[in-house]
Design an enzyme around this catalytic site. Structure first.
Site, PDB file in Angstrom:
ATOM      1  CG  ASP A 188      -0.383  -0.652   2.530  1.00 34.12           C
ATOM      2  OD1 ASP A 188       0.799  -0.530   2.614  1.00 34.12           O
ATOM      3  OD2 ASP A 188      -1.114  -0.906   3.357  1.00 34.12           O
TER       4      ASP A 188
ATOM      5  CG  ASN B 200      -8.900  -1.845  12.199  1.00 33.13           C
ATOM      6  OD1 ASN B 200      -7.974  -2.393  11.711  1.00 33.13           O
ATOM      7  ND2 ASN B 200      -9.304  -0.821  11.553  1.00 33.13           N
TER       8      ASN B 200
ATOM      9  CG  HIS C  52      -5.666  -2.581   9.090  1.00 35.59           C
ATOM     10  ND1 HIS C  52      -5.886  -1.348   9.362  1.00 35.59           N
ATOM     11  CD2 HIS C  52      -4.406  -2.873   8.964  1.00 35.59           C
ATOM     12  CE1 HIS C  52      -4.866  -0.813   9.570  1.00 35.59           C
ATOM     13  NE2 HIS C  52      -3.933  -1.826   9.346  1.00 35.59           N
TER      14      HIS C  52
ATOM     15  CD  GLU D  24      -8.806   0.624   7.755  1.00 35.32           C
ATOM     16  OE1 GLU D  24      -8.884  -0.351   8.865  1.00 35.32           O
ATOM     17  OE2 GLU D  24      -8.264   1.869   8.040  1.00 35.32           O
TER      18      GLU D  24
HETATM   19  C1  F6R Z   1       1.474  -1.667   5.996  1.00 38.70           C
HETATM   20  C2  F6R Z   1       0.454  -2.043   6.286  1.00 38.70           C
HETATM   21  C3  F6R Z   1      -0.534  -2.162   7.401  1.00 38.70           C
HETATM   22  C4  F6R Z   1       0.242  -2.574   8.635  1.00 38.70           C
HETATM   23  C5  F6R Z   1      -0.618  -2.525   9.811  1.00 38.70           C
HETATM   24  C6  F6R Z   1       0.164  -2.960  10.978  1.00 38.70           C
HETATM   25  O1  F6R Z   1       2.157  -1.926   4.597  1.00 38.70           O
HETATM   26  O2  F6R Z   1      -0.385  -2.662   5.242  1.00 38.70           O
HETATM   27  O3  F6R Z   1      -1.717  -3.176   7.310  1.00 38.70           O
HETATM   28  O4  F6R Z   1       0.891  -3.663   8.298  1.00 38.70           O
HETATM   29  O5  F6R Z   1      -1.305  -1.171   9.876  1.00 38.70           O
HETATM   30  O6  F6R Z   1       0.969  -1.688  11.405  1.00 38.70           O
HETATM   31  P1  F6R Z   1       2.371  -1.995  12.394  1.00 38.70           P
HETATM   32  O7  F6R Z   1       3.110  -2.835  11.943  1.00 38.70           O
HETATM   33  O8  F6R Z   1       2.972  -0.519  12.318  1.00 38.70           O
HETATM   34  O9  F6R Z   1       1.702  -2.191  13.620  1.00 38.70           O
END
Ligand code: F6R
Length: 240
Positions: free
Chosen positions: A67, A135, A137, A142
């Site tokens: 992303d 959450n 995701h 989401e």
């Molecule tokens: C990042 C991504 C997000 C993160 C998720 C966890 O490329 O796609 O889904 O993997 O938000 O983020 P952290 O590792 O910072 O807790």
């Protein structure tokens, strides 16, 4: 889903590295699906250390990222393109032209999503690395994103904006939209490696592993993947 519980973040990163190294060594032409965020940083550190001390080569490896924030150019310090360059790519012998990510500044969203979908079709991933949102995701899919979704632009939830604000000087600087790979495309990877660390992921880990498979918890779809490994530290796994 195969589950590995580690005593702490360091051990989680070391175990994740074992899986990643196996992929790269067994196929020097592998396609790696990569993630940003805090969780994979330890794994990336291990990959860099290994490259420096053992010379594991990435010269023929290609990568695709999950992303990118909408509106941020690849040189913006908060962009995911910049994150990947700084935290991984520039330390390895990987060709910059073999690393792919959505273009956050693309004017035509539809065309950019189409370009990325085509690229993903042409580059089946040998492994897809994922972090887990508190959450539930995965990538920026989401809660309530259809499991059949391909690359799309999302409105980030308040929860995700709050979680990500720690990386910006002010919460108002956090972009409100992002391009993300879809769930359908994540599920097409041959292998999935999802990492979860710390207490604030405990509910999401529980719902992903033991909850019902529902679009309300995007990560629950991983229960349906034939080759998925979860590596969670003790805190993240505390409700299992
Ligand atoms: C990042 C991504 C997000 C993160 C998720 C966890 O490329 O796609 O889904 O993997 O938000 O983020 P952290 O590792 O910072 O807790």
């Amino acid at each position: 889903m195969k589950i590995i519980i580690t005593k702490d973040y360091e051990e989680l990163s070391a175990k994740a590295f074992e899986v990643m190294k196996e992929t790269v060594v067994s196929n020097p032409y592998a396609v790696l699906g990569l993630a940003t965020g805090t969780t994979p940083l330890g794994l990336y550190r291990y990959m860099i250390e290994d490259y420096n001390s053992h010379g594991t080569s990435y010269a023929h490896i290609r990568t695709v990222n999950l992303d990118e924030y909408k509106g941020l150019s690849k040189d913006h310090p908060q962009s995911y393109a910049y994150f990947m360059r700084e935290n991984l790519f520039r330390h390895l012998d990987i060709e910059a032209s073999n690393t792919y990510i959505e273009n956050g500044t693309a004017q035509d969203e539809q065309a950019e999503c189409g370009r990325y979908n085509k690229l993903l079709e042409e580059m089946p991933r040998d492994i897809q690395l994922l972090g887990l949102g508190s959450n539930g995701h995965i990538a920026f899919n989401e809660p309530n994103t259809p499991f059949g979704s391909a690359t799309h632009v999302v409105d980030l939830t308040e929860n995700t904006i709050k979680d990500n604000a720690r990386l910006f000087s002010d919460i108002s600087d956090v972009p409100k939209k992002a391009f993300t790979m879809g769930i359908k495309q994540i599920m097409r990877a041959k292998q999935i490696l999802i990492l979860a660390s710390s207490k604030n992921k405990a509910d999401a880990v529980y719902n992903m592993v033991h909850g019902k498979v529902t679009e309300e918890v995007p990560a629950s779809v991983l229960q349906l993947h034939p080759n998925c490994i979860l590596i969670a530290d003790r805190e993240a796994a505390s409700r299992l």
